[in-house]
Scaffold this motif. Structure first.
Motif, PDB file in Angstrom:
ATOM      1  N   ASP A  37       0.877  -1.161   0.000  1.00 34.94           N
ATOM      2  CA  ASP A  37       0.000   0.000   0.000  1.00 34.94           C
ATOM      3  C   ASP A  37       0.917   1.213   0.000  1.00 34.94           C
ATOM      4  OD1 ASP A  37      -2.259  -1.544   0.112  1.00 34.94           O
ATOM      5  OD2 ASP A  37      -2.629  -1.241   2.241  1.00 34.94           O
ATOM      6  N   LEU A  38       0.845   1.996  -1.064  1.00 31.85           N
ATOM      7  CA  LEU A  38       1.730   3.143  -1.239  1.00 31.85           C
ATOM      8  C   LEU A  38       0.893   4.417  -1.219  1.00 31.85           C
ATOM      9  CD1 LEU A  38       4.596   4.154  -1.934  1.00 31.85           C
ATOM     10  CD2 LEU A  38       4.051   3.731  -4.333  1.00 31.85           C
ATOM     11  N   ALA A  39       1.121   5.261  -0.213  1.00 32.24           N
ATOM     12  CA  ALA A  39       0.353   6.503  -0.078  1.00 32.24           C
ATOM     13  C   ALA A  39       1.283   7.700  -0.251  1.00 32.24           C
ATOM     14  CB  ALA A  39      -0.331   6.563   1.278  1.00 32.24           C
ATOM     15  N   PHE A  40       0.786   8.690  -0.944  1.00 29.81           N
ATOM     16  CA  PHE A  40       1.525   9.936  -1.155  1.00 29.81           C
ATOM     17  C   PHE A  40       0.804  11.058  -0.430  1.00 29.81           C
ATOM     18  CE2 PHE A  40       2.416   7.255  -4.783  1.00 29.81           C
ATOM     19  CZ  PHE A  40       3.785   7.373  -4.919  1.00 29.81           C
ATOM     20  N   ALA A  78      -2.677   5.523  -2.981  1.00 29.24           N
ATOM     21  CA  ALA A  78      -3.590   6.540  -2.462  1.00 29.24           C
ATOM     22  C   ALA A  78      -2.854   7.875  -2.424  1.00 29.24           C
ATOM     23  CB  ALA A  78      -4.065   6.172  -1.062  1.00 29.24           C
ATOM     24  N   VAL A  79      -3.650   8.951  -2.376  1.00 27.91           N
ATOM     25  CA  VAL A  79      -3.080  10.298  -2.262  1.00 27.91           C
ATOM     26  C   VAL A  79      -3.908  11.089  -1.254  1.00 27.91           C
ATOM     27  CG1 VAL A  79      -2.641  12.497  -3.422  1.00 27.91           C
ATOM     28  CG2 VAL A  79      -2.248  10.379  -4.632  1.00 27.91           C
ATOM     29  N   VAL A  94      -8.800  13.475  -0.392  1.00 29.58           N
ATOM     30  CA  VAL A  94      -8.296  12.113  -0.245  1.00 29.58           C
ATOM     31  C   VAL A  94      -8.749  11.266  -1.426  1.00 29.58           C
ATOM     32  CG1 VAL A  94      -8.324  10.040   1.198  1.00 29.58           C
ATOM     33  CG2 VAL A  94      -8.372  12.307   2.267  1.00 29.58           C
ATOM     34  N   LEU A  95      -7.773  10.646  -2.068  1.00 27.36           N
ATOM     35  CA  LEU A  95      -8.059   9.600  -3.044  1.00 27.36           C
ATOM     36  C   LEU A  95      -7.701   8.308  -2.324  1.00 27.36           C
ATOM     37  CD1 LEU A  95      -8.712   8.399  -5.821  1.00 27.36           C
ATOM     38  CD2 LEU A  95      -6.343   8.812  -6.465  1.00 27.36           C
ATOM     39  N   ASP A  96      -8.720   7.572  -1.905  1.00 25.78           N
ATOM     40  CA  ASP A  96      -8.507   6.368  -1.110  1.00 25.78           C
ATOM     41  C   ASP A  96      -7.760   5.308  -1.923  1.00 25.78           C
ATOM     42  OD1 ASP A  96      -8.574   4.790   1.114  1.00 25.78           O
ATOM     43  OD2 ASP A  96     -10.737   4.532   1.165  1.00 25.78           O
ATOM     44  N   PHE A  97      -7.257   4.313  -1.227  1.00 25.64           N
ATOM     45  CA  PHE A  97      -6.482   3.265  -1.876  1.00 25.64           C
ATOM     46  C   PHE A  97      -7.259   2.610  -3.011  1.00 25.64           C
ATOM     47  CE2 PHE A  97      -4.103   3.464   2.089  1.00 25.64           C
ATOM     48  CZ  PHE A  97      -2.803   3.427   1.605  1.00 25.64           C
ATOM     49  N   THR A  98      -6.567   2.425  -4.121  1.00 23.47           N
ATOM     50  CA  THR A  98      -7.118   1.732  -5.279  1.00 23.47           C
ATOM     51  C   THR A  98      -6.024   0.840  -5.859  1.00 23.47           C
ATOM     52  OG1 THR A  98      -8.123   1.957  -7.471  1.00 23.47           O
ATOM     53  CG2 THR A  98      -6.554   3.656  -6.852  1.00 23.47           C
ATOM     54  N   SER A  99      -6.449  -0.279  -6.410  1.00 26.95           N
ATOM     55  CA  SER A  99      -5.482  -1.160  -7.072  1.00 26.95           C
ATOM     56  C   SER A  99      -5.428  -0.883  -8.564  1.00 26.95           C
ATOM     57  CB  SER A  99      -5.841  -2.627  -6.817  1.00 26.95           C
ATOM     58  OG  SER A  99      -7.148  -2.876  -7.233  1.00 26.95           O
ATOM     59  N   SER A 100      -6.246   0.064  -9.033  1.00 31.21           N
ATOM     60  CA  SER A 100      -6.258   0.424 -10.450  1.00 31.21           C
ATOM     61  C   SER A 100      -5.339   1.616 -10.695  1.00 31.21           C
ATOM     62  CB  SER A 100      -7.683   0.773 -10.894  1.00 31.21           C
ATOM     63  OG  SER A 100      -7.645   1.322 -12.192  1.00 31.21           O
ATOM     64  N   VAL A 101      -4.210   1.351 -11.324  1.00 32.20           N
ATOM     65  CA  VAL A 101      -3.265   2.429 -11.643  1.00 32.20           C
ATOM     66  C   VAL A 101      -3.917   3.439 -12.584  1.00 32.20           C
ATOM     67  CG1 VAL A 101      -1.040   2.961 -12.725  1.00 32.20           C
ATOM     68  CG2 VAL A 101      -1.259   0.967 -11.245  1.00 32.20           C
ATOM     69  N   GLU A 102      -4.771   2.945 -13.484  1.00 31.61           N
ATOM     70  CA  GLU A 102      -5.456   3.837 -14.436  1.00 31.61           C
ATOM     71  C   GLU A 102      -6.369   4.812 -13.694  1.00 31.61           C
ATOM     72  OE1 GLU A 102      -5.558   0.353 -14.775  1.00 31.61           O
ATOM     73  OE2 GLU A 102      -3.824   0.412 -16.107  1.00 31.61           O
ATOM     74  N   ASP A 103      -7.156   4.312 -12.731  1.00 37.21           N
ATOM     75  CA  ASP A 103      -8.015   5.191 -11.931  1.00 37.21           C
ATOM     76  C   ASP A 103      -7.174   6.193 -11.143  1.00 37.21           C
ATOM     77  OD1 ASP A 103     -10.252   3.888 -12.848  1.00 37.21           O
ATOM     78  OD2 ASP A 103     -10.621   2.776 -10.982  1.00 37.21           O
ATOM     79  N   PHE A 104      -6.084   5.714 -10.608  1.00 36.78           N
ATOM     80  CA  PHE A 104      -5.199   6.577  -9.822  1.00 36.78           C
ATOM     81  C   PHE A 104      -4.645   7.712 -10.671  1.00 36.78           C
ATOM     82  CE2 PHE A 104      -0.910   7.645  -8.367  1.00 36.78           C
ATOM     83  CZ  PHE A 104      -1.184   8.053  -7.072  1.00 36.78           C
ATOM     84  N   GLU A 105      -4.233   7.415 -11.887  1.00 34.57           N
ATOM     85  CA  GLU A 105      -3.632   8.440 -12.742  1.00 34.57           C
ATOM     86  C   GLU A 105      -4.649   9.463 -13.202  1.00 34.57           C
ATOM     87  OE1 GLU A 105      -1.512   6.417 -15.835  1.00 34.57           O
ATOM     88  OE2 GLU A 105       0.220   6.103 -14.540  1.00 34.57           O
TER      89      GLU A 105
END
Length: 106
Positions: A37-40, A78-79, A94-105
């Motif tokens: 789990d990587l949070a920024f 997450a961010v 807050v952008l909660d944890f997601t396993s979708s890199v596409e959603d995160f970007e």
């Protein structure tokens, strides 16, 4: 003055070396892990306004590199962006944890 300048250069080189060592340590840890789990945490205060675009770009690059170099890794990202106190109730985004890199970007 020249001695002071050399001392600053040496200090900077030592700091850079320590930072690179820390980064390599984290990369080794990630490589050995199965799930991360990587949070920024991103400073979105007014004084950082001119740097936020570059910070977002670097964050996306880090996520892509981690994913690309660790294909079997279960990565969630997450961010949390924070603002000035004067922004009141809108201080945290807050952008909660997601396993979708596409959603995160996006």
């Amino acid at each position: 003055e020249m001695v002071a300048s050399m001392s600053k250069t040496k200090t900077y080189a030592l700091m850079k070396t320590a930072k690179e060592y820390d980064i390599r340590s984290v990369v080794r840890f990630v490589r050995d892990a199965e799930t991360v789990d990587l949070a920024f945490l991103l400073d979105c205060t007014g004084s950082m306004d001119i740097y936020i675009g570059a910070a977002k770009s670097c964050i996306k690059d880090v996520v892509r590199r981690v994913k690309r170099t660790n294909s079997g890794l279960k990565l969630r990202v997450a961010v949390v962006g924070y603002r000035d106190i004067c922004d009141g109730g809108n201080r945290f985004k807050v952008l909660d944890f997601t396993s979708s890199v596409e959603d995160f970007e996006n």
